[in-house]
Design a protein around this motif. Structure first.
Motif, mmCIF file in Angstrom:
data_model
loop_
_atom_site.group_PDB
_atom_site.id
_atom_site.type_symbol
_atom_site.label_atom_id
_atom_site.label_comp_id
_atom_site.label_asym_id
_atom_site.label_seq_id
_atom_site.Cartn_x
_atom_site.Cartn_y
_atom_site.Cartn_z
ATOM 1 N N VAL A 1 -17.418 14.522 32.918
ATOM 2 C CA VAL A 1 -18.519 14.290 31.989
ATOM 3 C C VAL A 1 -18.867 12.807 32.034
ATOM 4 O O VAL A 1 -18.014 11.960 31.755
ATOM 5 C CB VAL A 1 -18.157 14.704 30.551
ATOM 6 C CG1 VAL A 1 -19.264 14.295 29.579
ATOM 7 C CG2 VAL A 1 -17.918 16.204 30.471
ATOM 8 N N GLN B 1 -26.812 14.342 25.249
ATOM 9 C CA GLN B 1 -27.804 15.310 25.733
ATOM 10 C C GLN B 1 -27.991 15.116 27.233
ATOM 11 O O GLN B 1 -28.054 13.989 27.729
ATOM 12 C CB GLN B 1 -29.138 15.137 25.017
ATOM 13 C CG GLN B 1 -30.197 16.137 25.469
ATOM 14 C CD GLN B 1 -31.557 15.881 24.832
ATOM 15 O OE1 GLN B 1 -31.715 14.913 24.081
ATOM 16 N NE2 GLN B 1 -32.526 16.723 25.121
ATOM 17 N N THR B 2 -28.064 16.236 27.976
ATOM 18 C CA THR B 2 -28.263 16.174 29.422
ATOM 19 C C THR B 2 -29.559 16.887 29.790
ATOM 20 O O THR B 2 -30.411 17.111 28.928
ATOM 21 C CB THR B 2 -27.061 16.797 30.148
ATOM 22 O OG1 THR B 2 -26.774 18.098 29.595
ATOM 23 C CG2 THR B 2 -25.817 15.936 29.969
ATOM 24 N N THR C 1 -29.557 20.991 26.618
ATOM 25 C CA THR C 1 -28.145 21.110 26.971
ATOM 26 C C THR C 1 -27.403 19.879 26.461
ATOM 27 O O THR C 1 -27.913 18.757 26.523
ATOM 28 C CB THR C 1 -27.925 21.255 28.483
ATOM 29 O OG1 THR C 1 -28.390 20.080 29.158
ATOM 30 C CG2 THR C 1 -28.644 22.482 29.024
ATOM 31 N N THR D 1 -23.383 18.061 26.498
ATOM 32 C CA THR D 1 -22.049 18.076 27.099
ATOM 33 C C THR D 1 -21.138 17.131 26.329
ATOM 34 O O THR D 1 -21.594 16.173 25.692
ATOM 35 C CB THR D 1 -22.071 17.652 28.582
ATOM 36 O OG1 THR D 1 -22.593 16.316 28.687
ATOM 37 C CG2 THR D 1 -22.908 18.610 29.408
ATOM 38 N N LYS E 1 -14.280 19.762 29.892
ATOM 39 C CA LYS E 1 -15.732 19.673 29.735
ATOM 40 C C LYS E 1 -16.263 20.857 28.942
ATOM 41 O O LYS E 1 -15.966 22.012 29.235
ATOM 42 C CB LYS E 1 -16.401 19.637 31.109
ATOM 43 C CG LYS E 1 -17.930 19.581 31.049
ATOM 44 C CD LYS E 1 -18.538 19.568 32.441
ATOM 45 C CE LYS E 1 -20.060 19.537 32.403
ATOM 46 N NZ LYS E 1 -20.640 19.529 33.772
ATOM 47 N N LYS F 1 -19.941 22.486 27.511
ATOM 48 C CA LYS F 1 -21.393 22.428 27.630
ATOM 49 C C LYS F 1 -21.998 23.549 26.795
ATOM 50 O O LYS F 1 -21.526 24.692 26.851
ATOM 51 C CB LYS F 1 -21.822 22.583 29.097
ATOM 52 C CG LYS F 1 -23.328 22.434 29.337
ATOM 53 C CD LYS F 1 -23.635 22.474 30.837
ATOM 54 C CE LYS F 1 -25.114 22.274 31.110
ATOM 55 N NZ LYS F 1 -25.414 22.266 32.574
ATOM 56 N N TRP G 1 -25.833 25.305 25.383
ATOM 57 C CA TRP G 1 -27.275 25.405 25.540
ATOM 58 C C TRP G 1 -27.867 25.725 24.170
ATOM 59 O O TRP G 1 -27.378 26.620 23.468
ATOM 60 C CB TRP G 1 -27.627 26.515 26.519
ATOM 61 C CG TRP G 1 -27.367 26.210 27.959
ATOM 62 C CD1 TRP G 1 -28.305 25.925 28.915
ATOM 63 C CD2 TRP G 1 -26.107 26.184 28.644
ATOM 64 N NE1 TRP G 1 -27.704 25.709 30.136
ATOM 65 C CE2 TRP G 1 -26.352 25.861 30.004
ATOM 66 C CE3 TRP G 1 -24.792 26.387 28.248
ATOM 67 C CZ2 TRP G 1 -25.337 25.750 30.947
ATOM 68 C CZ3 TRP G 1 -23.780 26.276 29.176
ATOM 69 C CH2 TRP G 1 -24.052 25.960 30.517
ATOM 70 N N TRP H 1 -22.602 29.046 26.051
ATOM 71 C CA TRP H 1 -21.690 27.899 26.081
ATOM 72 C C TRP H 1 -20.716 28.087 27.232
ATOM 73 O O TRP H 1 -20.513 29.196 27.724
ATOM 74 C CB TRP H 1 -20.944 27.716 24.768
ATOM 75 C CG TRP H 1 -20.223 28.915 24.215
ATOM 76 C CD1 TRP H 1 -20.624 29.714 23.189
ATOM 77 C CD2 TRP H 1 -18.959 29.438 24.653
ATOM 78 N NE1 TRP H 1 -19.692 30.708 22.951
ATOM 79 C CE2 TRP H 1 -18.663 30.567 23.847
ATOM 80 C CE3 TRP H 1 -18.057 29.078 25.636
ATOM 81 C CZ2 TRP H 1 -17.498 31.331 23.991
ATOM 82 C CZ3 TRP H 1 -16.892 29.842 25.800
ATOM 83 C CH2 TRP H 1 -16.634 30.945 24.978
ATOM 84 N N GLN H 2 -20.123 26.975 27.679
ATOM 85 C CA GLN H 2 -19.197 27.033 28.808
ATOM 86 C C GLN H 2 -18.125 25.954 28.673
ATOM 87 O O GLN H 2 -18.412 24.808 28.327
ATOM 88 C CB GLN H 2 -19.943 26.835 30.126
ATOM 89 C CG GLN H 2 -19.030 26.824 31.360
ATOM 90 C CD GLN H 2 -19.809 26.741 32.651
ATOM 91 O OE1 GLN H 2 -20.376 27.713 33.120
ATOM 92 N NE2 GLN H 2 -19.882 25.547 33.219
ATOM 93 N N THR I 1 -15.200 24.134 30.963
ATOM 94 C CA THR I 1 -14.735 23.923 32.335
ATOM 95 C C THR I 1 -13.373 23.245 32.303
ATOM 96 O O THR I 1 -13.231 22.147 31.761
ATOM 97 C CB THR I 1 -15.730 23.057 33.133
ATOM 98 O OG1 THR I 1 -17.010 23.694 33.136
ATOM 99 C CG2 THR I 1 -15.255 22.895 34.575
ATOM 100 N N THR J 1 -13.360 28.310 34.599
ATOM 101 C CA THR J 1 -14.365 28.264 33.534
ATOM 102 C C THR J 1 -14.187 29.437 32.577
ATOM 103 O O THR J 1 -13.710 30.506 32.952
ATOM 104 C CB THR J 1 -15.800 28.314 34.097
ATOM 105 O OG1 THR J 1 -15.955 29.509 34.877
ATOM 106 C CG2 THR J 1 -16.098 27.099 34.945
#
Length: 433
Positions: free
Chosen positions: A134, A301-302, A314, A316, A323, A325, A327, A338-339, A341, A390
């Motif tokens: 990140v 924010q990305t 998105t 992160t 990590k 993330k 949405w 969401w995710q 990693t 993930t």
């Protein structure tokens, strides 16, 4: 009376019980699943490889509203009340909707990370998986992320009832682990120390289709169809947890020959008492933005990315070095995806910060126990980075404030499955870690 230890087959929690309860049915003190106490001679330490992931809880980003008094028979929920009838809740500036992210990471790492730590993963100096990296956000990216999260919080404050369906997916890569990680110092032969541990799979995958219903009462509905694969071995499972106008129930079918489906009616108690108190503790701690910053690092924010045709922001961040993330739908400010990693490196400072919050009230564990667990985390943290993969959830459909009746929360149990009614637990079972 002598005591012995065994593990819950559902969540892996270590339980200590009097030998006199062997063969009796009790409820797991952690996941509340009904289990049969094994014979003392058959009890054993937890396996070195955790079982396929337990049935996931409802989407972390979709917390229910505070429980209301039990409604009359077959009540109906017509959706959110008007702003005049129920003004929006006022909360501190960053009473942060990202608490959901903390739950997500803690539950995922609590299952995978702690299981591995307790069974001896260590050694080596792995590098962070690039997928878990990140970038440090700019000041503007950090401010924008906090602004978006405040709108997410407001959006979920106005959720009265909810229906959602989606897919939870897991990919876990264990191929980089070696015998030296599992049993450091236990192999004099360097070649043996570099080999993958015998009996440990290299990959674990899971895809679970889930369906959720929630109401402001104690009614809930959570069902799933899970397909797991451990290397080449496939496992399927159907599960359901629900509370309706008929009571509280669970159903599980492992689709194994000669293994009957399990259908149980649970004692008529509030299943969320302990969980609700935990939520209150965490909310209290995170009312202070300084506490939030201790566990959620590099929030920003990305690039915008769509989900199922929806325009989304998105965000992160790093939590325990991993990590995260999420949405955020630009029109509704709900979270369709969401995710998490894995493969990130958790520093000693990350672990110290997280456990300082735990000591401040997130858990009732005694300080000595917290210090012991923290030491274990620090000792085995380098090996966690060798476990990549993930965990993600994508909502295919989400309906906010639908009209629901108490009968809408009943699950259609297949015909012919025998119902087991569970009495109030009497065994003195308690977690041992």
């Amino acid at each position: 009376m002598p005591e012995f230890k065994f593990s819950c087959p559902g969540c892996g929690q270590h339980i200590q019980c009097d030998v006199g309860y062997a063969g009796r049915q009790i409820s797991c003190p952690t996941c509340k699943q009904a289990i049969v106490v094994p014979q003392a001679a058959a009890s054993s330490a937890p396996p070195s490889m955790p079982p396929p992931p337990p049935a996931p809880r409802p989407m972390p980003s979709l917390p229910p509203r505070p429980a209301a008094p039990a409604p009359p028979a077959a009540p109906r929920y017509a959706g959110a009340q008007s702003a005049a009838a129920q003004p929006p809740k006022k909360s501190p500036a960053l009473k942060v909707a990202l608490i959901a992210v903390v739950f997500l990471v803690c539950s995922a790492l609590g299952y995978f990370g702690v299981q591995f730590a307790l069974h001896g993963l260590g050694g080596g100096k792995p590098k962070e998986d690039p997928a878990a990296h990140v970038a440090t956000p700019t000041a503007d990216q950090a401010v924008q992320a906090l602004s978006i999260l405040s709108k997410v919080h407001s959006a979920y404050t106005n959720v009265n009832t909810l229906k959602a369906e989606g897919t939870l997916t897991l990919y876990l890569d264990l191929s980089n682990l070696t015998e030296a990680d599992v049993n450091p110092g236990g192999h004099e032969d360097p070649k043996m120390a570099k080999r993958h541990p015998r009996g440990m799979p290299r990959t674990v995958t899971n895809s679970t289709a889930i369906f959720i219903k929630q109401a402001p009462s104690n009614f809930y509905y959570f069902t799933g169809e899970a397909i797991s694969k451990i290397d080449r071995m496939a496992i399927t499972n159907t599960f359901a947890y629900w509370s309706s106008d008929k009571g509280r129930f669970t159903f599980n079918d492992s689709h194994q020959p000669r293994v009957p489906a399990m259908y149980m009616q649970l004692p008529d108690v509030n299943p969320g008492d302990n969980a609700a108190q935990q939520v209150k503790n965490i909310q209290h701690l995170f009312q202070d933005p300084a506490n939030l910053a201790k566990i959620i690092k590099d929030l920003g924010q990305t690039e915008d990315e769509p989900v199922n045709g929806q325009d989304c922001y998105t965000l992160t961040a790093k939590v325990f070095g991993q990590k995260v993330k999420i949405w955020v739908d630009k029109s509704t400010y709900l979270v369709p995806q969401w995710q998490l990693t894995l493969g990130g490196l958790a520093s000693d400072a990350d672990i110290d910060d997280a456990f300082s919050l735990a000591a401040a009230g997130i858990t009732n564990a005694p300080p000595m126990e917290l210090d012991m667990v923290k030491t274990q985390f620090k000792k085995y943290a380098p090996a966690f980075a060798k476990i990549s993969g993930t965990l993600a959830f994508t909502a295919d459909n989400m309906e906010v404030n639908p009209t629901l009746a108490g009968s809408d929360f009943n699950y259609a149990v297949p015909p012919g499955v025998r119902l087991i009614k569970m009495p109030n637990p009497t065994a003195r079972a308690r977690p041992t870690n």
